[in-house]
Scaffold this motif. Structure first.
Motif, PDB file in Angstrom:
ATOM      1  N   UNK A  38      -2.691  16.524  -2.636  1.00 33.99           N
ATOM      2  CA  UNK A  38      -3.095  15.437  -3.346  1.00 33.99           C
ATOM      3  C   UNK A  38      -3.531  14.299  -2.429  1.00 33.99           C
ATOM      4  N   UNK A  39      -4.815  13.946  -2.375  1.00 39.00           N
ATOM      5  CA  UNK A  39      -4.890  12.838  -1.521  1.00 39.00           C
ATOM      6  C   UNK A  39      -4.857  11.409  -2.252  1.00 39.00           C
ATOM      7  N   UNK A  40      -4.188  10.648  -1.636  1.00 39.06           N
ATOM      8  CA  UNK A  40      -3.791   9.076  -2.411  1.00 39.06           C
ATOM      9  C   UNK A  40      -5.124   8.454  -2.377  1.00 39.06           C
ATOM     10  N   UNK A  41      -5.604   8.210  -3.678  1.00 35.71           N
ATOM     11  CA  UNK A  41      -6.846   7.120  -3.766  1.00 35.71           C
ATOM     12  C   UNK A  41      -6.524   5.589  -3.851  1.00 35.71           C
ATOM     13  N   UNK A  42      -5.581   5.511  -4.515  1.00 33.48           N
ATOM     14  CA  UNK A  42      -5.157   3.945  -4.749  1.00 33.48           C
ATOM     15  C   UNK A  42      -3.471   4.063  -5.401  1.00 33.48           C
ATOM     16  N   UNK A  43      -2.828   2.811  -4.701  1.00 31.78           N
ATOM     17  CA  UNK A  43      -1.422   2.379  -5.164  1.00 31.78           C
ATOM     18  C   UNK A  43      -1.649   1.141  -5.772  1.00 31.78           C
ATOM     19  N   UNK A  44      -1.027   1.005  -6.786  1.00 34.89           N
ATOM     20  CA  UNK A  44      -1.041  -0.398  -7.516  1.00 34.89           C
ATOM     21  C   UNK A  44       0.475  -0.420  -7.903  1.00 34.89           C
ATOM     22  N   UNK A  45       0.828  -1.844  -7.885  1.00 39.04           N
ATOM     23  CA  UNK A  45       2.198  -2.302  -8.432  1.00 39.04           C
ATOM     24  C   UNK A  45       2.028  -3.316  -9.475  1.00 39.04           C
ATOM     25  N   UNK A  46       1.807  -2.497 -10.653  1.00 35.90           N
ATOM     26  CA  UNK A  46       1.335  -2.983 -12.103  1.00 35.90           C
ATOM     27  C   UNK A  46       2.644  -2.972 -13.020  1.00 35.90           C
TER      28      UNK A  46
ATOM     29  N   UNK B 232       0.785   6.394   1.964  1.00 33.19           N
ATOM     30  CA  UNK B 232      -0.164   5.319   1.634  1.00 33.19           C
ATOM     31  C   UNK B 232      -1.633   5.663   1.203  1.00 33.19           C
ATOM     32  N   UNK B 233      -2.370   4.791   0.930  1.00 32.59           N
ATOM     33  CA  UNK B 233      -3.823   5.428   0.645  1.00 32.59           C
ATOM     34  C   UNK B 233      -4.630   6.160   1.698  1.00 32.59           C
TER      35      UNK B 233
ATOM     36  N   UNK C 159       0.669  -1.539  -0.131  1.00 35.84           N
ATOM     37  CA  UNK C 159       0.073  -0.019   0.086  1.00 35.84           C
ATOM     38  C   UNK C 159       0.857   1.308  -0.052  1.00 35.84           C
ATOM     39  N   UNK C 160       2.107   0.954   0.063  1.00 30.86           N
ATOM     40  CA  UNK C 160       2.951   2.318  -0.140  1.00 30.86           C
ATOM     41  C   UNK C 160       3.328   2.718  -1.481  1.00 30.86           C
TER      42      UNK C 160
END
Length: 158
Positions: A150-158, A134-135, A84-85
């Protein structure tokens, strides 16, 4: 020299460019120099000087790419466990609290960054503010027009 962080895609793009420079551009330039030499006096031969300039640029770029690849720290974010980081290589969706706009960015190396494709450099102010968050965390970025949250909505490792 220090390690240069790079994504797998960025390293592959540099390798492809290096291959093209060595297998296509370099032979073409060598042939252009040979053709220009056949035209006679080299002092007043614009084609010869242009081909030599192209050769200089090509060889410089080859050396630059080889140096970057030899010092690259290639990070494959898909092999990391998503905790999530926000880390290098992560795809982050952020919500601009000032404009109510949601944007998705991918944090990449300096050579890979392209704001038109939402690829931001790890050394950019926004990426530096996001790294380690984090989110639902809020990242504050100082811009010429003031601070932007900026508010973090999502974190993806793609």
């Amino acid at each position: 020299m220090t390690n240069i962080p790079m994504t797998v895609a960025g390293a592959e793009a540099l390798r492809n460019e290096l291959k093209r420079l060595k297998s296509e551009d370099r032979p073409r330039i060598i042939q252009a120099i040979a053709d220009a030499r056949e035209h006679g006096d080299l002092k007043e031969n614009a084609e010869y000087h242009a081909a030599r300039e192209q050769q200089s640029f090509c060889e410089g770029r080859i050396q630059e790419i080889e140096a970057k690849l030899s010092n690259a720290q290639i990070i494959d974010v898909t092999k990391l466990q998503n905790n999530g980081k926000v880390v290098f290589g992560a795809t982050v969706t952020v919500f601009n609290t000032k404009t109510d706009e949601e944007v998705t960015y991918r944090i990449v190396g300096d050579d890979e960054s392209d704001i038109k494709q939402n690829l931001i450099s790890v050394n950019s102010p926004l990426a530096r503010a996001l790294i380690g968050k984090e989110v639902d965390d809020v990242a504050v970025v100082t811009t010429p027009s003031g601070e932007v949250e900026y508010e973090i909505v999502s974190v993806e490792y793609v």
